[in-house]
Write a protein that holds these residues in place. Structure first.
Motif, PDB file in Angstrom:
ATOM      1  N   ALA A   1       0.834  -1.213   0.000  1.00 29.66           N
ATOM      2  CA  ALA A   1       0.000   0.000   0.000  1.00 29.66           C
ATOM      3  C   ALA A   1       0.862   1.254   0.000  1.00 29.66           C
ATOM      4  CB  ALA A   1      -0.928  -0.005   1.214  1.00 29.66           C
ATOM      5  N   LEU A   2       1.989   1.187   0.704  1.00 33.54           N
ATOM      6  CA  LEU A   2       2.910   2.337   0.745  1.00 33.54           C
ATOM      7  C   LEU A   2       3.247   2.774  -0.686  1.00 33.54           C
ATOM      8  CD1 LEU A   2       4.767   4.060   2.646  1.00 33.54           C
ATOM      9  CD2 LEU A   2       6.500   2.302   2.363  1.00 33.54           C
ATOM     10  N   ALA A   3       3.482   1.787  -1.550  1.00 29.57           N
ATOM     11  CA  ALA A   3       3.839   2.106  -2.941  1.00 29.57           C
ATOM     12  C   ALA A   3       2.615   2.444  -3.777  1.00 29.57           C
ATOM     13  CB  ALA A   3       4.579   0.923  -3.566  1.00 29.57           C
ATOM     14  N   THR A   4       1.568   1.650  -3.667  1.00 31.62           N
ATOM     15  CA  THR A   4       0.447   1.856  -4.599  1.00 31.62           C
ATOM     16  C   THR A   4      -0.231   3.198  -4.356  1.00 31.62           C
ATOM     17  OG1 THR A   4      -0.850   0.459  -3.144  1.00 31.62           O
ATOM     18  CG2 THR A   4      -0.113  -0.537  -5.146  1.00 31.62           C
ATOM     19  N   ILE A   5      -0.394   3.580  -3.086  1.00 31.76           N
ATOM     20  CA  ILE A   5      -1.079   4.853  -2.811  1.00 31.76           C
ATOM     21  C   ILE A   5      -0.283   6.010  -3.399  1.00 31.76           C
ATOM     22  CG2 ILE A   5      -1.746   6.449  -0.974  1.00 31.76           C
ATOM     23  CD1 ILE A   5      -2.421   3.914   0.702  1.00 31.76           C
ATOM     24  N   ALA A   6       1.036   6.021  -3.149  1.00 30.68           N
ATOM     25  CA  ALA A   6       1.850   7.144  -3.622  1.00 30.68           C
ATOM     26  C   ALA A   6       2.017   7.109  -5.148  1.00 30.68           C
ATOM     27  CB  ALA A   6       3.211   7.106  -2.946  1.00 30.68           C
ATOM     28  N   CYS A   7       2.289   5.941  -5.683  1.00 25.84           N
ATOM     29  CA  CYS A   7       2.602   5.854  -7.122  1.00 25.84           C
ATOM     30  C   CYS A   7       1.368   6.073  -7.990  1.00 25.84           C
ATOM     31  CB  CYS A   7       3.273   4.520  -7.441  1.00 25.84           C
ATOM     32  SG  CYS A   7       4.860   4.363  -6.635  1.00 25.84           S
ATOM     33  N   GLU A   8       0.220   5.623  -7.495  1.00 28.20           N
ATOM     34  CA  GLU A   8      -1.021   5.850  -8.235  1.00 28.20           C
ATOM     35  C   GLU A   8      -1.244   7.357  -8.402  1.00 28.20           C
ATOM     36  OE1 GLU A   8      -4.221   4.532 -10.342  1.00 28.20           O
ATOM     37  OE2 GLU A   8      -2.597   3.321  -9.524  1.00 28.20           O
ATOM     38  N   LYS A   9      -0.956   8.069  -7.335  1.00 32.37           N
ATOM     39  CA  LYS A   9      -1.111   9.526  -7.325  1.00 32.37           C
ATOM     40  C   LYS A   9      -0.206  10.146  -8.406  1.00 32.37           C
ATOM     41  CE  LYS A   9      -2.869  12.699  -4.450  1.00 32.37           C
ATOM     42  NZ  LYS A   9      -4.225  12.715  -3.983  1.00 32.37           N
ATOM     43  N   ILE A  10       0.986   9.637  -8.492  1.00 27.67           N
ATOM     44  CA  ILE A  10       1.949  10.184  -9.470  1.00 27.67           C
ATOM     45  C   ILE A  10       1.526   9.800 -10.891  1.00 27.67           C
ATOM     46  CG2 ILE A  10       4.338   9.906 -10.289  1.00 27.67           C
ATOM     47  CD1 ILE A  10       4.995   9.547  -7.239  1.00 27.67           C
ATOM     48  N   ARG A  11       1.038   8.585 -11.029  1.00 27.26           N
ATOM     49  CA  ARG A  11       0.665   8.098 -12.357  1.00 27.26           C
ATOM     50  C   ARG A  11      -0.475   8.915 -12.955  1.00 27.26           C
ATOM     51  NH1 ARG A  11      -2.665   4.598 -14.705  1.00 27.26           N
ATOM     52  NH2 ARG A  11      -3.812   4.226 -12.793  1.00 27.26           N
ATOM     53  N   ILE A  12      -1.439   9.316 -12.118  1.00 25.71           N
ATOM     54  CA  ILE A  12      -2.610  10.002 -12.673  1.00 25.71           C
ATOM     55  C   ILE A  12      -2.496  11.517 -12.594  1.00 25.71           C
ATOM     56  CG2 ILE A  12      -4.179   8.073 -12.160  1.00 25.71           C
ATOM     57  CD1 ILE A  12      -5.159   9.646  -9.736  1.00 25.71           C
ATOM     58  N   ARG A  13      -1.308  11.989 -12.212  1.00 31.37           N
ATOM     59  CA  ARG A  13      -1.150  13.447 -12.124  1.00 31.37           C
ATOM     60  C   ARG A  13      -1.460  14.097 -13.465  1.00 31.37           C
ATOM     61  NH1 ARG A  13       3.845  14.499  -8.460  1.00 31.37           N
ATOM     62  NH2 ARG A  13       5.036  14.145 -10.331  1.00 31.37           N
ATOM     63  N   LYS A  14      -2.104  15.285 -13.429  1.00 31.96           N
ATOM     64  CA  LYS A  14      -2.508  15.932 -14.679  1.00 31.96           C
ATOM     65  C   LYS A  14      -1.298  16.280 -15.529  1.00 31.96           C
ATOM     66  CE  LYS A  14      -6.982  17.711 -13.436  1.00 31.96           C
ATOM     67  NZ  LYS A  14      -7.221  18.225 -12.100  1.00 31.96           N
ATOM     68  N   ARG A  15      -0.216  16.762 -14.856  1.00 32.61           N
ATOM     69  CA  ARG A  15       0.985  17.097 -15.611  1.00 32.61           C
ATOM     70  C   ARG A  15       2.123  16.224 -15.110  1.00 32.61           C
ATOM     71  NH1 ARG A  15       2.961  22.486 -15.425  1.00 32.61           N
ATOM     72  NH2 ARG A  15       2.284  22.591 -13.281  1.00 32.61           N
ATOM     73  N   PRO A  16       2.171  15.003 -15.593  1.00 32.86           N
ATOM     74  CA  PRO A  16       3.196  14.104 -15.065  1.00 32.86           C
ATOM     75  C   PRO A  16       4.600  14.608 -15.402  1.00 32.86           C
ATOM     76  CG  PRO A  16       2.099  13.124 -16.961  1.00 32.86           C
ATOM     77  CD  PRO A  16       1.399  14.404 -16.680  1.00 32.86           C
ATOM     78  N   SER A  17       5.499  14.448 -14.461  1.00 30.52           N
ATOM     79  CA  SER A  17       6.868  14.845 -14.788  1.00 30.52           C
ATOM     80  C   SER A  17       7.336  13.885 -15.870  1.00 30.52           C
ATOM     81  CB  SER A  17       7.753  14.746 -13.557  1.00 30.52           C
ATOM     82  OG  SER A  17       7.714  13.446 -13.058  1.00 30.52           O
ATOM     83  N   LYS A  18       8.316  14.310 -16.646  1.00 29.03           N
ATOM     84  CA  LYS A  18       8.710  13.486 -17.797  1.00 29.03           C
ATOM     85  C   LYS A  18       9.085  12.087 -17.343  1.00 29.03           C
ATOM     86  CE  LYS A  18      10.204  16.848 -21.137  1.00 29.03           C
ATOM     87  NZ  LYS A  18      11.211  17.879 -21.124  1.00 29.03           N
ATOM     88  N   ARG A  19       9.795  12.044 -16.219  1.00 27.08           N
ATOM     89  CA  ARG A  19      10.266  10.745 -15.764  1.00 27.08           C
ATOM     90  C   ARG A  19      10.043  10.642 -14.256  1.00 27.08           C
ATOM     91  NH1 ARG A  19      16.169   7.955 -15.977  1.00 27.08           N
ATOM     92  NH2 ARG A  19      15.323   5.874 -16.169  1.00 27.08           N
ATOM     93  N   PRO A  20       8.943  10.001 -13.833  1.00 26.74           N
ATOM     94  CA  PRO A  20       8.691   9.910 -12.397  1.00 26.74           C
ATOM     95  C   PRO A  20       9.889   9.279 -11.684  1.00 26.74           C
ATOM     96  CG  PRO A  20       6.836   9.021 -13.622  1.00 26.74           C
ATOM     97  CD  PRO A  20       7.914   9.288 -14.611  1.00 26.74           C
ATOM     98  N   SER A  21      10.273   9.911 -10.600  1.00 24.21           N
ATOM     99  CA  SER A  21      11.430   9.427  -9.868  1.00 24.21           C
ATOM    100  C   SER A  21      11.039   9.142  -8.422  1.00 24.21           C
ATOM    101  CB  SER A  21      12.518  10.513  -9.937  1.00 24.21           C
ATOM    102  OG  SER A  21      13.561  10.161  -9.102  1.00 24.21           O
TER     103      SER A  21
END
Ligand SMILES: Cc1cc2nc3c(=O)[nH]c(=O)nc-3n(C[C@H](O)[C@H](O)[C@H](O)COP(=O)(O)OP(=O)(O)OC[C@H]3O[C@@H](n4cnc5c(N)ncnc54)[C@H](O)[C@@H]3O)c2cc1C
Length: 513
Positions: free
Chosen positions: A47-67
Motif C-alpha cells: 500500500a505504501l507504494a500503490t497509494i503514492a505511485c497511483e497519485k503520481i501516475r494520474i497526475r494531470k501534468r506528469p513529470s517526464k520521468r517519475p522518480s
C-alpha cells in the motif's frame, strides 16, 4: 507444522543481527526476537507504494520521468508494487543499508520480488537513505520511507532534563533509556511499545498520563526535520521562546505531509517520588463529568483520570454497576497525599462513592492489551474505537448523541465510551463500537456508518473530531468542518508552500491533496 530454518544472518550497521528464516514457502526477517517482516504480511508495504505511485501516475501534468526513492528494500514488496503501478519511464532508487538484504532479495527471496531487481527502471543504492536525501542531488516525485532504522539515543542530559533521540526510536525503548537514569519522558500512549518518538510528533499524540504530564506538544523541546526540498531544520530552542510563531507546531500533527522528522528532543521529568491509586463510582456520566471538572478546575492534576460509562465499567470489573472513575496520583509524597485527600473530599461532596482501588491496579497491569482483530473479523463483526473531545458544557451531549446514534445501527452489539484525558476546559471521549451486521456483506458499510455517526454527533455539538489519533484518511473529509473553510485554505497554502510537488504523504490529512 513445518519448523523454521535459519538461512542466513547479517550484521546491522550500528548493532544487531538480522536473521533470515524460512518455513516452507514462508520467509521471515528477524532482528533479535522481533519479527521485522514476514512474507505473508505484505499489505502495508504494498500500500505504501500503490497509494503514492497511483497519485503520481494520474497526475494531470506528469513529470517526464517519475522518480521514486524507496528507503529500505526489505522483502521487495514495496518495490514490486511501485513497478506495477508506474510506467516504463519511471526511475526507482532503492536505498538499502544492509548489503545482505540485497543479496537475499536476489537469492532466496527472488520469487517474492519477481524480477524487480533486474528491472531496468531500478537502481539499488547500498547505503543510508538519509545520505541520499541530504545530498539533495536528485529531486524525487515520492519518497517511500521506513524510519525504524534511525533509532539512536543521542544524549540524556540530567541537568537540563533533556533527551535527544533519532525519530525512529521505539517509544518504550526511549522511555527505558531515560528511566535507567531515574527520569521519565512521561508519555505513555497505549501504543508505546509499537510506536516511534517521531510518530508521536507526527500524530500529535497523547499519553495515558497526560492530565498531569501533558500531551506530546507539552513534552517536546525541539524537533529536527528534513523538508521536501531537502532543507534540514531544527525547530525549538531553550525552555521557551517568543520569537515569532512556534514552528514546531507546523510539524507536530503534520502526519508526514510536510517533511520527515529525523530527530526529537524531549523535556524530561524526574521519576515520581510517590504514587497512589484511587477509584470512585459515579451514579451516571453527568455526575462523573461534573466531579472531574471540579477536580481539575480546583487545581488538582492526577496524571491519570479516566471515567467509564456503565457498560465499559462492567467490562472493566464485574463488581461495578455504575460509572467508574480511575485515578493515578503521582509526584512528591506530600503533594500526592494532599491530592488524594482533597479529591476524596470533592467526591464525597458530589455524593460519588469510593470504589476498590485494585481496579486501578488491574487497569495499570492490562492497559496496553488490545484484543486481536482476527477474532472479531472471523465472527463477521466489526469493531473499533474513535476518540474526540469537547468543552465541559458540550461533552455530555456528545456522549448521549453518539451512543444513541450508534445503537440505532442494525446489528449494533455495543456502543459505549470512556474519557481519558482531562483539561481545565473540557475532556476527551473514547467511543467503542461493535457491530454484527445481519448480512456479513454489510460489514464495511456498517463500520464506516459507525465512524460517521460518532463524528457527526461530535460535530453537531461543537466538539473536535480527533483528540489524539490524528486525521489520516479516515477523518480527512471532515477537515473542513474541523478547521472551517478559512482554516482548511490556510493549511492547503502551507502545504503548497512547503511541498509544492505534493510528494509528502499524499492523501493524508488534507482533502484532495
Ligand atoms: C493499539 C493502539 C493504541 C494506540 N494508543 C494511542 C494512544 O494512547 N495515544 C495516542 O496518541 N495514539 C495512540 N495510538 C495511535 C498511534 O500509535 C500513535 O499516534 C503514534 O504516535 C504513532 O506513531 P508511529 O511511530 O506508530 O507512527 P506511524 O503509525 O508509523 O505513522 C503515523 C503517521 O505519522 C507519519 N510519521 C511517522 N513517523 C514519521 C517521521 N519520522 N516523519 C514524518 N512523518 C512520520 C506516518 O507517515 C503516518 O502518517 C494507538 C494506536 C494503536 C494501534
Amino acid at each position: 507444522m513445518i519448523p523454521w530454518s535459519l538461512l542466513d544472518t547479517a550484521q546491522v550497521p550500528g548493532g544487531g543481527e538480522l536473521r533470515l528464516m524460512q518455513r516452507g514457502a514462508e520467509f521471515s526477517i528477524k532482528l533479535g526476537t522481533d519479527e521485522l517482516m514476514n512474507s505473508r504480511l505484505s499489505a502495508t508495504e504494498q500500500a505504501l507504494a500503490t497509494i503514492a505511485c497511483e497519485k503520481i501516475r494520474i497526475r494531470k501534468r506528469p513529470s517526464k520521468r517519475p522518480s521514486i526513492l524507496i528507503g529500505g528494500l526489505g522483502m521487495g514488496f514495496t518495490l514490486r508494487a511501485a513497478l506495477t503501478v508506474l510506467g516504463t519511464e519511471a526511475h526507482i532508487i532503492v536505498a538499502e543499508l544492509v548489503p545482505a538484504v540485497v543479496a537475499w532479495a536476489r537469492g532466496p527471496l527472488a520469487k517474492l520480488s519477481g524480477d524487480s531487481l533486474a528491472d531496468p527502471r531500478v537502481r539499488i543504492h547500498e547505503g543510508d537513505v538519509g545520505d541520499l536525501i541530504r545530498s539533495g542531488r536528485l529531486a524525487y516525485d515520492a519518497i517511500l520511507l521506513d524510519v525504524s532504522a534511525m533509532d539512536a539515543v543521542r544524549f540524556i542530559d540530567p541537568v537540563n532534563l533533556l533527551a535527544g533521540f533519532d525519530a525512529g526510536k521505539n517509544g518504550a525503548e526511549a522511555e527505558a533509556a531515560v528511566a535507567a537514569q531515574g527520569l521519565t519522558i512521561g508519555h505513555w500512549p497505549q501504543s508505546v511499545a509499537i510506536s516511534s518518538v517521531g510518530g508521536w510528533i507526527a500524530t500529535r499524540a497523547s499519553g495515558q498520563f497526560s492530565t498531569a504530564y501533558g500531551n506530546i506538544e507539552d513534552i517536546v523541546h525541539s524537533i529536527e526535520a528534513v523538508l521536501p526540498n531537502g532543507e534540514f531544520v531544527v525547530l525549538g530552542k531553550g525552555p521557551r521562546a517568543s520569537a515569532g510563531p512556534d514552528l514546531r507546531n507546523l510539524i507536530m500533527g503534520s502526519e508526514g505531509t510536510l517533511g520527515v522528522i529525523t530527530g526529537v528532543t524531549f523535556s524530561l521529568r524526574r521519576a515520581a517520588e510517590a504514587r497512589a491509586l484511587s477509584a470512585f463510582e459515579a451514579p451516571d456520566m453527568t455526575t462523573g463529568f461534573e466531579l472531574q471538572r471540579e477536580i481539575v478546575q480546583s487545581g488538582w492534576r492526577p496524571p491519570v483520570m479516566r471515567q467509564y460509562d456503565e457498560r465499559e465499567s462492567r467490562r472493566l470489573d464485574g463488581r461495578l454497576t455504575k460509572c467508574v472513575i480511575l485515578m493515578v496520583h503521582e509526584g512528591p509524597k506530600a503533594l500526592v497525599e494532599a491530592e488524594v485527600a482533597a479529591i476524596a473530599a470533592l467526591a464525597s461532596k458530589a455524593e460519588v462513592l469510593p470504589a476498590p482501588a485494585d481496579i486501578v491496579e488491574h487497569w495499570l497491569d492490562h492497559r496496553n492489551n488490545v484484543p486481536p482483530w482476527d477474532a472479531i473479523l472471523d465472527r463477521s463483526m466489526v469493531a473499533d474505537t474513535v476518540e474526540v473531545s469537547a468543552d465541559w458544557d458540550r461533552i455530555n451531549s456528545v456522549y448521549v448523541d453518539a451512543v444513541t446514534s450508534l445503537k440505532e445501527i442494525p446489528g449494533c452489539l455495543a456502543g459505549s465510551a470512556h474519557s481519558s484525558h482531562v483539561y481545565r476546559s473540557g475532556l476527551n471521549l473514547y467511543f467503542t463500537f461493535a457491530i454484527l451486521p445481519p448480512d456479513p456483506a454489510d460489514m464495511e458499510s456498517a463500520y464506516f456508518e459507525a465512524w460517521r455517526r460518532i463524528l457527526e454527533a461530535t460535530g453537531r455539538h461543537g466538539g473536535s473530531l480527533s483528540h489524539h489519533h490524528g486525521i489520516g484518511r479516515a477523518r480527512r473529509d471532515y477537515m473542513k468542518r474541523e478547521l472551517g473553510a478559512g482554516g482548511l485554505d490556510l493549511l492547503r497554502t502551507i502545504k503548497q508552500a512547503i511541498d509544492p510537488n505534493g510528494i509528502m504523504n499524499p492523501g493524508v490529512l488534507i482533502p484532495d491533496a
